[in-house]
Design an enzyme around this catalytic site. Structure first.
Site, PDB file in Angstrom:
ATOM      1  N   GLU A 127      11.954   5.188 -22.598  1.00 36.48           N
ATOM      2  CA  GLU A 127      11.050   4.080 -22.271  1.00 36.48           C
ATOM      3  C   GLU A 127      11.691   3.060 -21.330  1.00 36.48           C
ATOM      4  O   GLU A 127      11.526   1.857 -21.472  1.00 36.48           O
ATOM      5  CB  GLU A 127      10.552   3.387 -23.550  1.00 36.48           C
ATOM      6  CG  GLU A 127       9.898   4.299 -24.558  1.00 36.48           C
ATOM      7  CD  GLU A 127       8.550   4.861 -24.139  1.00 36.48           C
ATOM      8  OE1 GLU A 127       8.083   4.564 -23.028  1.00 36.48           O
ATOM      9  OE2 GLU A 127       7.980   5.618 -24.936  1.00 36.48           O
TER      10      GLU A 127
ATOM     11  N   CYS B 255      -4.121  13.939 -12.181  1.00 35.62           N
ATOM     12  CA  CYS B 255      -3.711  14.015 -10.779  1.00 35.62           C
ATOM     13  C   CYS B 255      -4.409  12.891 -10.012  1.00 35.62           C
ATOM     14  O   CYS B 255      -5.296  12.217 -10.548  1.00 35.62           O
ATOM     15  CB  CYS B 255      -4.091  15.376 -10.185  1.00 35.62           C
ATOM     16  SG  CYS B 255      -5.873  15.630 -10.002  1.00 35.62           S
TER      17      CYS B 255
ATOM     18  N   ILE C 231       0.728  -3.445 -20.613  1.00 39.24           N
ATOM     19  CA  ILE C 231       1.290  -2.657 -21.709  1.00 39.24           C
ATOM     20  C   ILE C 231       0.325  -2.644 -22.887  1.00 39.24           C
ATOM     21  O   ILE C 231      -0.055  -3.686 -23.411  1.00 39.24           O
ATOM     22  CB  ILE C 231       2.667  -3.212 -22.136  1.00 39.24           C
ATOM     23  CG1 ILE C 231       3.646  -3.126 -20.966  1.00 39.24           C
ATOM     24  CG2 ILE C 231       3.198  -2.459 -23.356  1.00 39.24           C
ATOM     25  CD1 ILE C 231       4.960  -3.835 -21.203  1.00 39.24           C
TER      26      ILE C 231
END
Length: 191
Positions: free
Chosen positions: A82, A176, A164
């Site tokens: 992370e 994609c 976040i």
């Protein structure tokens, strides 16, 4: 000479399982590895690196004491999960571990958030890393390489909100560029 590695990928690309594999490889050879992770992702408990395949391992929380901890323990390698959540100062400390203690540091993380914007830690890693590598996976919808972490709420892609918002497959899917842009266009037209 040790190096600072940055290995990035979308969610669900296998970054955490790579971390656990690296730690296992070092330890099978009788070498010491220290694993660090962010305190922000506490889905499986604080100080844990957890793979989607169900393997979990304890880790130290990445904070301003990282240099002292590594200097004290003298591992053969440091691995960080992370890394996107780390501050510029913490990434600088990881680079200092490499440069001063000659210990390799391998940092895994996301490159960008659900809006395609770079995280602070990712930006600094791109600036400082000796080697940058992509951990690849495929788009949830098609067979192309995934590049975007797309946030979903009630089955619909969302493109606004806090940078976040911790979650897994229930909240994010790797897409994609084409599928991401299609979802973004669809969200914009439904407003």
């Amino acid at each position: 000479m040790a190096k600072l590695y940055y290995r990035y990928g979308t969610m669900n690309s296998g970054k955490s399982i790579d971390i656990l594999k690296i730690a296992n490889n070092y330890e099978e050879q009788g070498k010491k590895v220290l694993i660090f992770t962010s305190a922000i992702d506490d889905r499986h408990g604080l100080g844990k690196v957890t793979s989607r395949v169900g393997i979990q391992r304890e880790a130290y929380l990445l904070d301003e004491t990282v240099f002292e901890k590594v200097q004290q323990e003298q591992p053969d390698c440091v691995v960080v999960d992370e890394g996107q959540f780390a501050s510029t100062q913490l990434i600088d400390l990881l680079a200092e571990i490499v440069d001063t203690l000659d210990i390799p540091v391998i940092v895994y993380g996301l490159m960008t958030d659900f809006q395609g914007e770079m995280f602070e830690g990712s930006k600094r890693l791109l600036e400082l890393a000796d080697r940058i590598e992509e951990v690849k996976t495929i788009c949830w919808y098609c067979k192309s390489k995934a590049r975007f972490n797309t946030r979903f709420k009630n089955g619909k892609a969302v493109f606004t909100g806090e940078q976040i918002d911790i979650g897994g497959n229930e909240k994010y899917l790797p897409l994609c560029r084409q599928c991401y842009m299609k979802e973004k266009k669809s969200a914009e037209t439904s407003i």
